[in-house]
Enzyme design. Structure first.
Site, PDB file in Angstrom:
ATOM      1  N   LYS A  13      -7.496  -6.795   5.430  1.00  0.00           N
ATOM      2  CA  LYS A  13      -8.438  -7.888   5.128  1.00  0.00           C
ATOM      3  C   LYS A  13      -9.486  -8.054   6.232  1.00  0.00           C
ATOM      4  O   LYS A  13     -10.681  -8.110   5.960  1.00  0.00           O
ATOM      5  CB  LYS A  13      -7.691  -9.226   4.939  1.00  0.00           C
ATOM      6  CG  LYS A  13      -6.630  -9.194   3.847  1.00  0.00           C
ATOM      7  CD  LYS A  13      -5.919 -10.540   3.702  1.00  0.00           C
ATOM      8  CE  LYS A  13      -5.109 -10.961   4.903  1.00  0.00           C
ATOM      9  NZ  LYS A  13      -3.944 -10.087   5.211  1.00  0.00           N
ATOM     10  N   ARG A  88      -3.069 -19.267   1.221  1.00  0.00           N
ATOM     11  CA  ARG A  88      -1.826 -18.505   1.327  1.00  0.00           C
ATOM     12  C   ARG A  88      -0.662 -19.215   0.647  1.00  0.00           C
ATOM     13  O   ARG A  88       0.455 -18.696   0.689  1.00  0.00           O
ATOM     14  CB  ARG A  88      -1.477 -18.298   2.801  1.00  0.00           C
ATOM     15  CG  ARG A  88      -2.012 -17.007   3.384  1.00  0.00           C
ATOM     16  CD  ARG A  88      -1.735 -16.991   4.886  1.00  0.00           C
ATOM     17  NE  ARG A  88      -1.451 -15.703   5.404  1.00  0.00           N
ATOM     18  CZ  ARG A  88      -2.257 -15.018   6.227  1.00  0.00           C
ATOM     19  NH1 ARG A  88      -3.416 -15.511   6.592  1.00  0.00           N
ATOM     20  NH2 ARG A  88      -1.891 -13.873   6.693  1.00  0.00           N
ATOM     21  N   ARG A 127      -1.873  -2.168  15.581  1.00  0.00           N
ATOM     22  CA  ARG A 127      -3.156  -2.896  15.580  1.00  0.00           C
ATOM     23  C   ARG A 127      -3.533  -3.330  17.002  1.00  0.00           C
ATOM     24  O   ARG A 127      -2.709  -3.792  17.771  1.00  0.00           O
ATOM     25  CB  ARG A 127      -3.040  -4.134  14.689  1.00  0.00           C
ATOM     26  CG  ARG A 127      -4.266  -5.045  14.760  1.00  0.00           C
ATOM     27  CD  ARG A 127      -4.389  -5.958  13.580  1.00  0.00           C
ATOM     28  NE  ARG A 127      -3.296  -6.896  13.422  1.00  0.00           N
ATOM     29  CZ  ARG A 127      -3.163  -7.702  12.349  1.00  0.00           C
ATOM     30  NH1 ARG A 127      -4.049  -7.666  11.363  1.00  0.00           N
ATOM     31  NH2 ARG A 127      -2.141  -8.525  12.272  1.00  0.00           N
ATOM     32  N   ARG A 160      -1.706  -8.388  19.421  1.00  0.00           N
ATOM     33  CA  ARG A 160      -1.294  -9.751  19.071  1.00  0.00           C
ATOM     34  C   ARG A 160       0.198  -9.934  19.283  1.00  0.00           C
ATOM     35  O   ARG A 160       0.972  -9.051  18.968  1.00  0.00           O
ATOM     36  CB  ARG A 160      -1.634 -10.031  17.596  1.00  0.00           C
ATOM     37  CG  ARG A 160      -3.040 -10.544  17.392  1.00  0.00           C
ATOM     38  CD  ARG A 160      -3.462 -10.538  15.954  1.00  0.00           C
ATOM     39  NE  ARG A 160      -2.504 -11.186  15.048  1.00  0.00           N
ATOM     40  CZ  ARG A 160      -2.722 -11.361  13.746  1.00  0.00           C
ATOM     41  NH1 ARG A 160      -3.857 -10.935  13.216  1.00  0.00           N
ATOM     42  NH2 ARG A 160      -1.822 -11.933  12.995  1.00  0.00           N
ATOM     43  N   ARG A 171       6.908 -12.471   8.695  1.00  0.00           N
ATOM     44  CA  ARG A 171       5.593 -12.658   8.065  1.00  0.00           C
ATOM     45  C   ARG A 171       5.569 -12.077   6.656  1.00  0.00           C
ATOM     46  O   ARG A 171       4.981 -12.672   5.755  1.00  0.00           O
ATOM     47  CB  ARG A 171       4.501 -12.039   8.950  1.00  0.00           C
ATOM     48  CG  ARG A 171       4.260 -12.898  10.204  1.00  0.00           C
ATOM     49  CD  ARG A 171       3.557 -12.132  11.300  1.00  0.00           C
ATOM     50  NE  ARG A 171       2.254 -11.663  10.894  1.00  0.00           N
ATOM     51  CZ  ARG A 171       1.627 -10.626  11.460  1.00  0.00           C
ATOM     52  NH1 ARG A 171       2.201  -9.942  12.431  1.00  0.00           N
ATOM     53  NH2 ARG A 171       0.429 -10.296  11.061  1.00  0.00           N
TER      54      ARG A 171
HETATM   55  P1  ADP Z   1      -2.608 -11.237   9.153  1.00  0.00           P
HETATM   56  O1  ADP Z   1      -3.581 -10.365   9.859  1.00  0.00           O
HETATM   57  O2  ADP Z   1      -1.189 -10.889   9.402  1.00  0.00           O
HETATM   58  O3  ADP Z   1      -2.888 -11.397   7.690  1.00  0.00           O
HETATM   59  P2  ADP Z   1      -3.754 -13.750  10.141  1.00  0.00           P
HETATM   60  O4  ADP Z   1      -4.512 -13.422  11.354  1.00  0.00           O
HETATM   61  O5  ADP Z   1      -4.494 -14.003   8.893  1.00  0.00           O
HETATM   62  O6  ADP Z   1      -2.644 -12.629   9.897  1.00  0.00           O
HETATM   63  O7  ADP Z   1      -2.797 -14.990  10.420  1.00  0.00           O
HETATM   64  C1  ADP Z   1      -1.977 -15.026  11.581  1.00  0.00           C
HETATM   65  C2  ADP Z   1      -1.053 -16.233  11.502  1.00  0.00           C
HETATM   66  O8  ADP Z   1      -1.836 -17.446  11.414  1.00  0.00           O
HETATM   67  C3  ADP Z   1      -0.134 -16.296  10.273  1.00  0.00           C
HETATM   68  O9  ADP Z   1       1.072 -15.558  10.457  1.00  0.00           O
HETATM   69  C4  ADP Z   1       0.125 -17.792  10.161  1.00  0.00           C
HETATM   70  O10 ADP Z   1       1.050 -18.232  11.143  1.00  0.00           O
HETATM   71  C5  ADP Z   1      -1.240 -18.379  10.529  1.00  0.00           C
HETATM   72  N1  ADP Z   1      -2.105 -18.533   9.341  1.00  0.00           N
HETATM   73  C6  ADP Z   1      -3.264 -17.872   9.073  1.00  0.00           C
HETATM   74  N2  ADP Z   1      -3.787 -18.264   7.897  1.00  0.00           N
HETATM   75  C7  ADP Z   1      -2.924 -19.193   7.397  1.00  0.00           C
HETATM   76  C8  ADP Z   1      -2.895 -19.966   6.192  1.00  0.00           C
HETATM   77  N3  ADP Z   1      -3.851 -19.856   5.247  1.00  0.00           N
HETATM   78  N4  ADP Z   1      -1.852 -20.826   6.026  1.00  0.00           N
HETATM   79  C9  ADP Z   1      -0.899 -20.948   6.943  1.00  0.00           C
HETATM   80  N5  ADP Z   1      -0.859 -20.251   8.085  1.00  0.00           N
HETATM   81  C10 ADP Z   1      -1.864 -19.367   8.317  1.00  0.00           C
HETATM   82  P1  ADP Z   2      -5.114  -7.798   7.867  1.00  0.00           P
HETATM   83  O1  ADP Z   2      -6.309  -8.602   8.316  1.00  0.00           O
HETATM   84  O2  ADP Z   2      -4.999  -7.721   6.364  1.00  0.00           O
HETATM   85  O3  ADP Z   2      -3.839  -8.244   8.513  1.00  0.00           O
HETATM   86  P2  ADP Z   2      -6.285  -5.613   9.429  1.00  0.00           P
HETATM   87  O4  ADP Z   2      -7.635  -5.428   8.873  1.00  0.00           O
HETATM   88  O5  ADP Z   2      -6.165  -6.302  10.735  1.00  0.00           O
HETATM   89  O6  ADP Z   2      -5.325  -6.295   8.323  1.00  0.00           O
HETATM   90  O7  ADP Z   2      -5.583  -4.174   9.485  1.00  0.00           O
HETATM   91  C1  ADP Z   2      -4.283  -3.997  10.040  1.00  0.00           C
HETATM   92  C2  ADP Z   2      -4.254  -2.710  10.881  1.00  0.00           C
HETATM   93  O8  ADP Z   2      -4.358  -1.572  10.011  1.00  0.00           O
HETATM   94  C3  ADP Z   2      -5.412  -2.591  11.855  1.00  0.00           C
HETATM   95  O9  ADP Z   2      -4.934  -1.958  13.028  1.00  0.00           O
HETATM   96  C4  ADP Z   2      -6.438  -1.719  11.133  1.00  0.00           C
HETATM   97  O10 ADP Z   2      -7.221  -0.937  12.039  1.00  0.00           O
HETATM   98  C5  ADP Z   2      -5.557  -0.827  10.278  1.00  0.00           C
HETATM   99  N1  ADP Z   2      -6.141  -0.531   8.956  1.00  0.00           N
HETATM  100  C6  ADP Z   2      -6.913  -1.352   8.197  1.00  0.00           C
HETATM  101  N2  ADP Z   2      -7.247  -0.742   7.040  1.00  0.00           N
HETATM  102  C7  ADP Z   2      -6.656   0.486   7.060  1.00  0.00           C
HETATM  103  C8  ADP Z   2      -6.640   1.594   6.135  1.00  0.00           C
HETATM  104  N3  ADP Z   2      -7.278   1.545   4.961  1.00  0.00           N
HETATM  105  N4  ADP Z   2      -5.938   2.702   6.505  1.00  0.00           N
HETATM  106  C9  ADP Z   2      -5.285   2.750   7.700  1.00  0.00           C
HETATM  107  N5  ADP Z   2      -5.263   1.734   8.613  1.00  0.00           N
HETATM  108  C10 ADP Z   2      -5.946   0.622   8.298  1.00  0.00           C
END
Ligand code: ADP
Ligand code: ADP
Ligand code: ZN
Length: 216
Positions: A13, A88, A127, A160, A171
């Site tokens: 995302k 979420r 990541r 992170r 998660r």
């Molecule tokens: P990811 O990359 O794993 O999708 P995010 O960076 O979006 O993670 O979120 C990291 C953490 O922040 C989540 O594990 C949760 O604790 C909190 N968080 C983010 N967005 C939300 C949401 N919409 N509702 C509740 N908690 C959230």
């Molecule tokens: P999210 O926000 O959904 O948690 P991220 O965009 O942070 O996901 O991506 C999670 C990890 O996977 C990052 O280290 C990113 O560089 C890698 N990644 C993202 N998209 C791809 C893909 N299509 N193929 C392989 N690795 C990816």
């Protein structure tokens, strides 16, 4: 264009959002980024959120909804916005619907980045994020030119604290129990579009970008 990105943790995302907001010139609203910023500044909201984020649990809806309500009311969201990682829970989706109604806006599309669970652990544990500009890398799948250094701003890359094997399990459970039901929620409202997030980064961007161009 008012867009939501959904998908499990590690689906891509944030990576795709960086590219799409630059093409469509709309603000990127990430609740995860908002929590990390508040946590590093040590604000009261950040201190409260930290208790949940550090355990891999979702932050309570009231806190999260408040952030989005304030952010969507800012004038730069008039030209559109990309919500990344919100909503979420079903309660957050209901709150969002109320927020956009009250602002006279509407959600145009919900893009689900579909990625099998078996991909996610490797994506999340590898990541790395830039301390200065927030760009996302991966040690294997999207490495920077120089290890530990951001290509865009030469900032230092960090991992992170919730990207550990132990937290990833919690998660993913939170995602399955609380977030996955939203797929049905948006399917019923005819807003859901699915993109295969298992392709390489560039192919995923192409697919999202052409889908959005088709709607604009
Ligand atoms: P990811 O990359 O794993 O999708 P995010 O960076 O979006 O993670 O979120 C990291 C953490 O922040 C989540 O594990 C949760 O604790 C909190 N968080 C983010 N967005 C939300 C949401 N919409 N509702 C509740 N908690 C959230
Ligand atoms: P999210 O926000 O959904 O948690 P991220 O965009 O942070 O996901 O991506 C999670 C990890 O996977 C990052 O280290 C990113 O560089 C890698 N990644 C993202 N998209 C791809 C893909 N299509 N193929 C392989 N690795 C990816
Ligand atoms: Zn950087």
């Amino acid at each position: 264009m008012n867009v939501i990105f959904m998908g499990p943790p590690g689906a891509g995302k944030g990576t795709q959002a960086e590219k799409i907001v630059s093409e469509f010139q709309i603000p990127h609203i990430s609740t995860g980024d908002a929590f990390r910023a508040a946590m590093s500044q040590g604000t009261p909201m950040g201190i409260e959120a930290k208790g949940y984020v550090d355990k891999g649990l979702l932050v309570p809806d009231e806190i999260t909804n408040g952030i989005v309500r304030e952010r969507l009311a800012q004038p730069d969201c008039d030209k559109g916005f990309l919500l990344d990682g919100f909503p979420r829970t079903v309660a957050q989706a209901d709150a969002l619907s109320e927020i956009v109604d009250s602002l006279g806006k509407k959600i145009e599309v919900v893009i689900n980045l579909a990625v099998d669970r078996s991909y996610l652990l490797a994506r999340l544990t590898g990541r790395r994020i830039c301390k200065s500009c927030g760009s996302t890398y991966h040690v294997i799948f999207n490495p920077p030119q120089q290890e530990g250094v951001c290509d865009k701003c030469s900032g230092e890359l960090y991992q992170r604290s919730d990207d550990t094997e132990e937290k990833v399990g919690t998660r993913l459970d939170e995602y399955i129990n609380k977030t996955a039901p939203l797929l049905d929620y948006y399917q019923k409202r005819e807003l859901l579009r699915e993109v295969n997030g298992e392709q390489d980064i560039h192919a995923v961007t192409e697919q999202i970008s052409s889908l959005l161009r088709g709607l604009a």
